[in-house]
Design a protein around this motif. Sequence first.
Motif, short mmCIF file in Angstrom:
data_model
loop_
_atom_site.label_atom_id
_atom_site.label_comp_id
_atom_site.label_asym_id
_atom_site.label_seq_id
_atom_site.Cartn_x
_atom_site.Cartn_y
_atom_site.Cartn_z
N PRO A 1 -55.81 -24.76 -31.23
CA PRO A 1 -56.40 -25.34 -32.39
C PRO A 1 -57.77 -25.73 -32.04
O PRO A 1 -58.49 -26.23 -32.73
CB PRO A 1 -55.44 -26.32 -32.63
N GLY A 2 -58.02 -25.57 -30.96
CA GLY A 2 -59.37 -26.05 -30.14
C GLY A 2 -60.53 -26.15 -31.10
O GLY A 2 -61.33 -26.97 -31.34
N LEU A 3 -60.64 -24.84 -31.54
CA LEU A 3 -61.98 -24.76 -32.57
C LEU A 3 -61.97 -24.40 -33.69
O LEU A 3 -62.86 -24.18 -34.54
CB LEU A 3 -62.73 -23.28 -31.55
N TYR A 4 -60.67 -24.66 -34.32
CA TYR A 4 -60.42 -24.18 -35.64
C TYR A 4 -61.13 -25.17 -36.42
O TYR A 4 -61.85 -24.83 -37.65
CB TYR A 4 -58.81 -24.73 -36.02
N ASN A 5 -61.44 -26.43 -36.30
CA ASN A 5 -62.31 -27.30 -37.08
C ASN A 5 -63.54 -26.92 -37.19
O ASN A 5 -64.17 -27.02 -38.47
CB ASN A 5 -62.23 -28.90 -36.61
N TYR A 6 -64.16 -26.13 -36.19
CA TYR A 6 -65.57 -25.82 -36.34
C TYR A 6 -65.74 -24.53 -37.33
O TYR A 6 -66.63 -24.20 -38.11
CB TYR A 6 -66.08 -25.33 -35.08
N TRP A 7 -64.53 -23.77 -37.22
CA TRP A 7 -64.53 -22.45 -38.24
C TRP A 7 -64.42 -22.75 -39.55
O TRP A 7 -65.18 -22.34 -40.48
CB TRP A 7 -63.52 -21.60 -37.65
N ILE A 8 -63.48 -23.93 -39.86
CA ILE A 8 -63.56 -24.62 -41.11
C ILE A 8 -64.97 -24.83 -41.69
O ILE A 8 -65.23 -24.65 -42.72
CB ILE A 8 -62.44 -25.45 -41.36
N VAL A 9 -65.62 -25.53 -40.93
CA VAL A 9 -66.89 -25.97 -41.33
C VAL A 9 -67.63 -25.02 -41.39
O VAL A 9 -68.48 -25.19 -42.58
CB VAL A 9 -67.65 -27.05 -40.06
N ILE A 10 -67.79 -24.00 -40.68
CA ILE A 10 -68.68 -22.81 -41.08
C ILE A 10 -68.38 -22.03 -42.01
O ILE A 10 -69.37 -21.78 -43.07
CB ILE A 10 -68.68 -21.86 -39.65
N PHE A 11 -67.00 -22.22 -42.21
CA PHE A 11 -66.64 -21.26 -43.77
C PHE A 11 -67.33 -22.19 -44.98
O PHE A 11 -67.65 -21.59 -45.82
CB PHE A 11 -65.35 -21.03 -43.84
N LEU A 12 -66.95 -23.41 -44.83
CA LEU A 12 -67.45 -24.18 -46.09
C LEU A 12 -68.89 -24.23 -46.09
O LEU A 12 -69.41 -24.07 -47.09
CB LEU A 12 -67.05 -25.68 -45.76
#
Lengths: 183, 133
Positions: free
Chosen positions: B19-30
């Motif tokens: 789950p390490g970078l999942y938060n960044y990818w959510i942010v990038i998607f939004l």
Amino acid sequence: MAVTAISIVRMKNLFAVVMMGGIYSLLSALIFVNLDAVDVAFTEASVGAGISTVLMLGTLALTSREEKQEKKSSHKIWLPLAVCIATGAALVYGTLDMPLYGDPNAPIHQHVAPRYLTESIDEVGMPNVVTSVLASYRGFDTLGETTVVFTAVVGVLILLTGRRRREKHEPTLEELEEQEDEV
Amino acid sequence: MFLQDGGAKTVQYLDFLSPGLYNYWIVIFLMMVGFYIVISRGNLVKKLVGLNIFQTSVFVLYISMGKVEGGTAPIFGEGFNTFSNPLPHVLILTAIVVGIATTALGLSLVVRIREEYGTIEEEDIHAQEDESL
């Protein structure tokens, strides 16, 4: 959140768009609670989901409620989409060097944050570290923020009162011309 | 720092199950959804909503960077020793308030544009400008 954001893209009714914006804001507040940022969650729920939705609705009342149905030319859809995907891919590439989520050794936790956490109780005396950083260590940030808000308020007042003066002014000009005609 | 153990870390980063970078990818998607609304839609109110989405994604980025595994909210109390980083919280508090101020300014500009041109669609405004030239 992602579903809400996508539905905002698809919807044409601006009223529904603004409501979805409010829901999106509230969901982000929930995420902030989950990420230990309770102060930010308060502010986001009240300001982001509350005030900004009210302001948007006020604007809709003064303008129009429906977005115009545009003729869908293909370059109008695909060009922005391509730009977005390219930018997103570049950003994802950038994240590969970022510290992992929740890592206590990330660079962000090494600089001034330990000092705030260990010494603010002695130096400022507030149990809530966010408050002591906001009001004491970074007080100038808050001053700058206040300046920005003040400037924005002045701008809004100028924009919205200027129109009323003009509305009053225009009929009088016409009346003057009519008077001249009569003379 | 990252160069020395870069090889091992890169392998870890590319493991999609972590789950390490999942938060960044959510942010990038939004962020990209908001960006898409801003550049592809002609309606000015919708553009502002898109701008808000973009803005909130940046907030989530900062707050998620400040999260420490096992930490609690940075308020002192008995029995809590690990706290999340308070600095991003402070910055984002400021940013939210500034954001609402700029949104209010943008909305009042929309109201003025509507009074001047009778529309809030970008295309119609451009068409009227072309006619008047």
